[in-house]
Enzyme design. Structure first.
Site, PDB file in Angstrom:
ATOM      1  N   SER A   9       0.803  -1.165  -0.082  1.00 62.07           N
ATOM      2  CA  SER A   9       0.057   0.033   0.018  1.00 62.07           C
ATOM      3  C   SER A   9       0.972   1.187   0.099  1.00 62.07           C
ATOM      4  CB  SER A   9      -0.993  -0.200   1.281  1.00 62.07           C
ATOM      5  OG  SER A   9      -1.414   1.215   1.428  1.00 62.07           O
ATOM      6  N   HIS A  34      -1.105  -1.126  -4.486  1.00 63.60           N
ATOM      7  CA  HIS A  34      -2.257  -1.057  -3.891  1.00 63.60           C
ATOM      8  C   HIS A  34      -2.540   0.354  -3.611  1.00 63.60           C
ATOM      9  CE1 HIS A  34      -5.970  -2.065  -1.204  1.00 63.60           C
ATOM     10  NE2 HIS A  34      -5.472  -1.197  -0.384  1.00 63.60           N
ATOM     11  N   ASP A  36      -4.688   3.494  -1.906  1.00 64.86           N
ATOM     12  CA  ASP A  36      -5.819   3.798  -1.110  1.00 64.86           C
ATOM     13  C   ASP A  36      -6.407   5.104  -1.284  1.00 64.86           C
ATOM     14  OD1 ASP A  36      -6.048   1.505   0.707  1.00 64.86           O
ATOM     15  OD2 ASP A  36      -3.851   2.003   1.212  1.00 64.86           O
ATOM     16  N   MET A  38      -8.904   7.774  -0.211  1.00 64.93           N
ATOM     17  CA  MET A  38      -9.883   8.274   0.826  1.00 64.93           C
ATOM     18  C   MET A  38     -10.378   9.611   0.595  1.00 64.93           C
ATOM     19  SD  MET A  38      -7.432   7.100   4.035  1.00 64.93           S
ATOM     20  CE  MET A  38      -6.460   5.471   4.070  1.00 64.93           C
ATOM     21  N   HIS A  67      -8.280   1.028  -3.940  1.00 62.15           N
ATOM     22  CA  HIS A  67      -9.333   0.741  -2.725  1.00 62.15           C
ATOM     23  C   HIS A  67      -9.938   2.003  -2.767  1.00 62.15           C
ATOM     24  CE1 HIS A  67      -9.267  -0.495   1.733  1.00 62.15           C
ATOM     25  NE2 HIS A  67     -10.510  -0.330   1.096  1.00 62.15           N
ATOM     26  N   MET A  69     -12.166   4.045  -0.495  1.00 62.96           N
ATOM     27  CA  MET A  69     -12.830   4.349   0.648  1.00 62.96           C
ATOM     28  C   MET A  69     -13.442   5.762   0.500  1.00 62.96           C
ATOM     29  SD  MET A  69      -9.729   2.811   3.050  1.00 62.96           S
ATOM     30  CE  MET A  69      -8.699   3.118   1.794  1.00 62.96           C
ATOM     31  N   MET A 138     -11.408  -6.400   5.399  1.00 64.41           N
ATOM     32  CA  MET A 138     -10.575  -5.297   6.244  1.00 64.41           C
ATOM     33  C   MET A 138     -10.353  -5.791   7.486  1.00 64.41           C
ATOM     34  SD  MET A 138      -9.870  -2.629   4.154  1.00 64.41           S
ATOM     35  CE  MET A 138      -9.074  -1.801   5.441  1.00 64.41           C
ATOM     36  N   ASP A 174      -6.143  -6.630   4.644  1.00 58.12           N
ATOM     37  CA  ASP A 174      -5.663  -4.992   4.308  1.00 58.12           C
ATOM     38  C   ASP A 174      -5.779  -4.550   5.884  1.00 58.12           C
ATOM     39  OD1 ASP A 174      -4.867  -2.585   3.704  1.00 58.12           O
ATOM     40  OD2 ASP A 174      -6.383  -2.189   2.447  1.00 58.12           O
TER      41      ASP A 174
HETATM   42  C1  DX5 Z   1      -6.318   1.614   5.490  1.00 60.47           C
HETATM   43  C2  DX5 Z   1      -5.616   1.094   4.161  1.00 60.47           C
HETATM   44  C3  DX5 Z   1      -4.535   0.361   4.016  1.00 60.47           C
HETATM   45  C4  DX5 Z   1      -3.569   0.881   4.823  1.00 60.47           C
HETATM   46  C5  DX5 Z   1      -2.640  -0.383   5.310  1.00 60.47           C
HETATM   47  O1  DX5 Z   1      -7.491   1.884   5.489  1.00 60.47           O
HETATM   48  O2  DX5 Z   1      -6.762   0.696   3.238  1.00 60.47           O
HETATM   49  O3  DX5 Z   1      -4.175  -0.205   2.799  1.00 60.47           O
HETATM   50  O4  DX5 Z   1      -2.615   1.600   4.031  1.00 60.47           O
HETATM   51  O5  DX5 Z   1      -1.598   0.148   6.153  1.00 60.47           O
HETATM   52  P1  DX5 Z   1      -0.885  -0.889   7.262  1.00 60.47           P
HETATM   53  O6  DX5 Z   1      -0.242  -2.075   6.497  1.00 60.47           O
HETATM   54  O7  DX5 Z   1       0.210  -0.094   7.699  1.00 60.47           O
HETATM   55  O8  DX5 Z   1      -1.879  -1.355   8.212  1.00 60.47           O
HETATM   56 ZN    ZN Z   2      -6.444  -0.562   1.506  1.00 59.67          ZN
END
Ligand code: DX5
Ligand code: ZN
Length: 227
Positions: A9, A34, A36, A38, A67, A69, A138, A174
């Site tokens: 990620s 990956h 993320d 947000m 991903h 979110m 998750m 994840d």
């Molecule tokens: C959380 C994200 C993850 C996050 C994982 O909301 O979707 O992808 O970056 O990070 P680590 O591996 O540090 O838990």
């Molecule tokens: Zn993620």
């Protein structure tokens, strides 16, 4: 048995040199990248969007695993597909008509994933299993990197695996994935492992290969075949 996919990620990488970080983690042995997304609404945090993905798309030829979110992801699916996403994963909790959303992702030429927050039961997947390519269980509450793995999710992975049966659907995890937790989730049935902190921590890019290898090794030690 499917091979294990390791998807770093980039949330945990240095955003000041994102393209360089993506190339470095690709060369270090990442299977997927990956990304993320947000929106400060579905989750409290904000990250980046399609224009950023577009400019870093050339930094790696590996699968871009996006991903989302975000609330109401339907509004933006086309932009992510155009930016170069290979997989687009939406949260079940953010979709009013999940079946419609995953079908649209496939229409756009991408693979469709559905993510479940830790407190979401997998029942919502039962009637759309023929329309999806990935289930993201998750293992932390979405929104931030560096959180602790929620061990109750191991049982949920096993339930999802049972629901999927022989279908060609990946089980991704994840959040809080590292050398301690990778073996446990793989043994339960996860075959796509996202890790941010565990891969990007270390002094510089020279640590990434070692970090990825350590996670793969943890999976192999648990008795699951690594890639
Ligand atoms: C959380 C994200 C993850 C996050 C994982 O909301 O979707 O992808 O970056 O990070 P680590 O591996 O540090 O838990
Ligand atoms: Zn993620």
């Amino acid at each position: 048995m499917k091979d294990i996919i390791i998807a770093p990620s980039i949330l945990a990488s240095n955003f000041g040199k994102l393209a360089t970080e993506i190339t470095a983690v690709d060369k270090a042995g990442a299977d997927w990248i990956h990304l993320d997304i947000m929106d400060g609404h579905f989750v409290p945090n904000l990250s980046f969007g399609p224009p950023v993905i577009k400019v870093v798309r050339g930094a790696s030829a590996k699968v871009f695993d996006v991903h989302l979110m975000v609330s109401n992801p339907d509004r933006h699916l086309e932009s992510y597909a155009e930016a170069g996403a290979d997989f687009i994963t939406v949260h079940a909790e953010a979709c009013l008509q999940l079946e419609r959303t995953v079908s649209r992702i496939r229409e756009l030429g991408c693979r469709a994933g559905v993510a479940l927050k830790p407190d979401t039961a997998p029942d919502c997947l039962a009637f759309i299993l023929d329309r999806i390519d990935l289930v993201l269980v998750m293992t932390v509450n979405p929104g931030f990197g560096g959180q602790s793995f929620i061990s109750a999710m191991v049982g949920k992975i096993a339930i999802v695996k049972e629901m999927i049966g022989e279908r060609d659907i990946l089980i991704q995890v994840d959040g809080g994935i590292n050398v301690e937790t990778a073996g446990v989730v793989a043994a339960a049935g996860a075959n796509a492992l996202v890790a941010g902190t565990a891969i990007f921590s270390g002094k510089d890019a020279s640590a990434y290969a070692e970090n990825i290898t350590a996670i793969r090794q943890a999976v192999v030690s648990s008795g699951i075949k690594g890639q």
